[in-house]
Design an enzyme around this catalytic site. Structure first.
Site, PDB file in Angstrom:
ATOM      1  N   PHE A   1       0.855  -1.204   0.000  1.00 51.88           N
ATOM      2  CA  PHE A   1       0.000   0.000   0.000  1.00 51.88           C
ATOM      3  C   PHE A   1       0.883   1.243   0.000  1.00 51.88           C
ATOM      4  O   PHE A   1       0.733   2.125  -0.843  1.00 51.88           O
ATOM      5  CB  PHE A   1      -0.961  -0.021   1.197  1.00 51.88           C
ATOM      6  N   THR A   2       1.796   1.346   0.921  1.00 51.18           N
ATOM      7  CA  THR A   2       2.751   2.468   0.923  1.00 51.18           C
ATOM      8  C   THR A   2       4.191   1.984   0.749  1.00 51.18           C
ATOM      9  O   THR A   2       5.095   2.793   0.610  1.00 51.18           O
ATOM     10  CB  THR A   2       2.650   3.286   2.227  1.00 51.18           C
TER      11      THR A   2
ATOM     12  N   GLY B   1      -2.316 -13.945  17.259  1.00 50.18           N
ATOM     13  CA  GLY B   1      -2.834 -15.317  17.133  1.00 50.18           C
ATOM     14  C   GLY B   1      -1.742 -16.241  16.610  1.00 50.18           C
ATOM     15  O   GLY B   1      -1.556 -17.362  17.104  1.00 50.18           O
TER      16      GLY B   1
ATOM     17  N   TYR C   1      -5.770   6.136  13.022  1.00 54.21           N
ATOM     18  CA  TYR C   1      -4.387   5.713  13.291  1.00 54.21           C
ATOM     19  C   TYR C   1      -4.140   5.648  14.792  1.00 54.21           C
ATOM     20  O   TYR C   1      -3.708   4.623  15.323  1.00 54.21           O
ATOM     21  CB  TYR C   1      -3.435   6.704  12.621  1.00 54.21           C
TER      22      TYR C   1
HETATM   23  P1  NAD Z   1       5.518   2.972   5.654  1.00 56.01           P
HETATM   24  O1  NAD Z   1       4.195   3.434   5.196  1.00 56.01           O
HETATM   25  O2  NAD Z   1       6.712   3.257   4.803  1.00 56.01           O
HETATM   26  O3  NAD Z   1       5.501   1.395   5.912  1.00 56.01           O
HETATM   27  C1  NAD Z   1       4.358   0.664   6.239  1.00 56.01           C
HETATM   28  C2  NAD Z   1       4.383  -0.636   5.450  1.00 56.01           C
HETATM   29  O4  NAD Z   1       3.236  -1.428   5.790  1.00 56.01           O
HETATM   30  C3  NAD Z   1       4.311  -0.403   3.938  1.00 56.01           C
HETATM   31  O5  NAD Z   1       5.253  -1.209   3.274  1.00 56.01           O
HETATM   32  C4  NAD Z   1       2.880  -0.810   3.591  1.00 56.01           C
HETATM   33  O6  NAD Z   1       2.731  -1.224   2.241  1.00 56.01           O
HETATM   34  C5  NAD Z   1       2.625  -1.909   4.596  1.00 56.01           C
HETATM   35  N1  NAD Z   1       1.200  -2.122   4.874  1.00 56.01           N
HETATM   36  C6  NAD Z   1       0.248  -1.188   5.113  1.00 56.01           C
HETATM   37  N2  NAD Z   1      -0.937  -1.777   5.326  1.00 56.01           N
HETATM   38  C7  NAD Z   1      -0.726  -3.113   5.222  1.00 56.01           C
HETATM   39  C8  NAD Z   1      -1.577  -4.259   5.324  1.00 56.01           C
HETATM   40  N3  NAD Z   1      -2.886  -4.135   5.586  1.00 56.01           N
HETATM   41  N4  NAD Z   1      -1.025  -5.486   5.145  1.00 56.01           N
HETATM   42  C9  NAD Z   1       0.298  -5.629   4.861  1.00 56.01           C
HETATM   43  N5  NAD Z   1       1.143  -4.582   4.743  1.00 56.01           N
HETATM   44  C10 NAD Z   1       0.627  -3.348   4.921  1.00 56.01           C
HETATM   45  O7  NAD Z   1       5.730   3.565   7.119  1.00 56.01           O
HETATM   46  P2  NAD Z   1       6.941   3.435   8.158  1.00 56.01           P
HETATM   47  O8  NAD Z   1       7.320   4.811   8.538  1.00 56.01           O
HETATM   48  O9  NAD Z   1       7.963   2.505   7.661  1.00 56.01           O
HETATM   49  O10 NAD Z   1       6.189   2.795   9.404  1.00 56.01           O
HETATM   50  C11 NAD Z   1       6.332   1.439   9.784  1.00 56.01           C
HETATM   51  C12 NAD Z   1       5.622   1.189  11.100  1.00 56.01           C
HETATM   52  O11 NAD Z   1       6.217   2.004  12.123  1.00 56.01           O
HETATM   53  C13 NAD Z   1       4.144   1.525  11.074  1.00 56.01           C
HETATM   54  O12 NAD Z   1       3.434   0.565  11.821  1.00 56.01           O
HETATM   55  C14 NAD Z   1       4.076   2.870  11.756  1.00 56.01           C
HETATM   56  O13 NAD Z   1       2.846   3.083  12.375  1.00 56.01           O
HETATM   57  C15 NAD Z   1       5.213   2.780  12.762  1.00 56.01           C
HETATM   58  N6  NAD Z   1       5.707   4.109  13.121  1.00 56.01           N
HETATM   59  C16 NAD Z   1       6.456   4.843  12.260  1.00 56.01           C
HETATM   60  C17 NAD Z   1       6.881   6.121  12.629  1.00 56.01           C
HETATM   61  C18 NAD Z   1       7.726   6.967  11.730  1.00 56.01           C
HETATM   62  O14 NAD Z   1       8.014   8.101  12.085  1.00 56.01           O
HETATM   63  N7  NAD Z   1       8.195   6.523  10.602  1.00 56.01           N
HETATM   64  C19 NAD Z   1       6.514   6.639  13.871  1.00 56.01           C
HETATM   65  C20 NAD Z   1       5.725   5.872  14.710  1.00 56.01           C
HETATM   66  C21 NAD Z   1       5.339   4.597  14.328  1.00 56.01           C
END
Ligand code: NAD
Ligand code: UDP
Length: 307
Positions: A35-36, A101, A144
């Site tokens: 997705f992202t 799970g 979120y």
């Molecule tokens: P990102 O959007 O680059 O990565 C998220 C990944 O999850 C993507 O590859 C996306 O395709 C995948 N994804 C989304 N929905 C999905 C689904 N339903 N099934 C399978 N894959 C799915 O963001 P990131 O910055 O790399 O964040 C990674 C994690 O860290 C997230 O859970 C985010 O909430 C957490 N987080 C990040 C930050 C930050 O500043 N970057 C801060 C707090 C928490």
């Protein structure tokens, strides 16, 4: 060699984590629905004999025999998590249920990538782990924030009720290479705008603050947390050096020697006014973990990537 599942492994943070886990000689399954995330982020790992890529959505159950699960799947940029808010809540909540799970069935340890957003627009500063937060349950960030809060609840309850081996980490704003150029978060937006000579879009007057952590420091903290004993968290992982968004814009203009002008746009609803992690617990429990790469150095590396 450990067998490790990384959900959201093709995303910004997940791809750095997969890199590090492979370098350390583990057997890694990277699960993502793209997705992202982007295959480009982990392209160089695809032919590695101990790296597997699985297209899967965490709202559906998944089964594999592994020792550890890092649960990162969830869009993290406000633009992307607000695009389909119902899906965002499903991803956080059903994703957590499915990974918990799985961990319960196969006796694996599972780490939740939670967030500083569980503190909402905080009334205490800096934020400590025992603060319960100030979150609007029905605003544009709620899918979120509340999704991640509910995931923490599920992690704790699976631990208490079913003795699942859990870890909860609250990640503060993190940046670095592999962020999507159209990710929408502030560091990537400002760098892209500065490099293209476009206006730098500050939402509001720019006096709101964030504390920015370079991704390598986060990955080090995540691995230490996963492999810690007798400590489940929640634990804050972030860089406590706090900057206003205006200061960040000025830094990026200077570092890129850009001619971009700063313009101001409307501040989105419920945008937290300040954010800074208290990292004393992380230092104490994670072998003196603390961030090493400060903002200027991290921005230079990130600007190089975006160029
Ligand atoms: P990102 O959007 O680059 O990565 C998220 C990944 O999850 C993507 O590859 C996306 O395709 C995948 N994804 C989304 N929905 C999905 C689904 N339903 N099934 C399978 N894959 C799915 O963001 P990131 O910055 O790399 O964040 C990674 C994690 O860290 C997230 O859970 C985010 O909430 C957490 N987080 C990040 C930050 C930050 O500043 N970057 C801060 C707090 C928490
Ligand atoms: N922001 C901004 N301009 C942008 C993107 C973000 O001024 O082009 C601001 C945003 O309003 C917030 C801060 O920068 O106050 C951090 O935003 P981001 O989306 O990176 O993360 P979060 O708000 O979730 O911490």
């Amino acid at each position: 060699m450990k067998r490790i599942l990384v959900t959201g492994g093709a995303g910004f943070i997940g791809s750095h984590l997969c890199d590090r886990l492979i370098k350390e000689g583990n057997d890694v399954i990277c699960l993502d629905n793209y997705f992202t995330g982007n295959k480009k982020n982990i392209e160089h790992l695809i032919n590695h004999p101990y790296f597997e890529l699985v297209r899967h959505d965490v709202i559906q159950p998944y089964f594999a025999e592994v020792d550890q699960i890092y649960n990162l799947a969830c869009p993290a940029s406000p633009v992307h998590y607000q695009y389909n808010p119902i899906k965002t809540t499903k991803t956080s909540v059903m994703g957590a249920i499915n990974m918990l799970g799985l961990a319960k069935r196969i006796n694996a340890r599972v780490l939740q990538a939670s967030t500083s957003e569980v503190y909402g627009d905080p009334e205490i500063h800096p934020q400590t782990e025992n603060y319960w937060g100030n979150v609007n349950p029905i605003g544009i960030r709620s899918c979120y924030d509340e999704g991640k809060r509910c995931a923490e609840t599920l992690f704790m309850d699976y631990h208490k009720q079913n003795q699942v081996d859990i870890k909860i980490m609250r990640i503060f704003n993190t940046y670095g290479p592999n962020m999507h150029p159209n990710d929408g978060r502030v560091v990537s937006n400002f760098i892209m705008q500065a490099l293209k000579g476009e206006d730098i879009t500050i939402y509001g007057d720019g006096s709101q603050t964030r504390s920015f952590q370079y991704v390598d420091d986060l990955v080090e903290g995540m691995i230490r947390m996963m492999n810690s004993e007798d400590f489940i968290g929640p634990v804050n992982i972030g860089n406590p050096n706090e900057f206003t968004i205006l200061e960040l814009a000025q830094k990026i203009i200077n570092l890129t020697q850009s001619k971009s002008k700063i313009i101001h746009q409307k501040l989105p609803m419920d945008d937290p006014m300040k954010r800074q992690p208290d990292i004393n617990l992380a230092k104490e429990k994670l072998n003196n973990w603390e961030p090493i790469i400060q903002l200027d150095e991290g921005l230079v590396k990130t600007i190089e990537y975006f160029k």
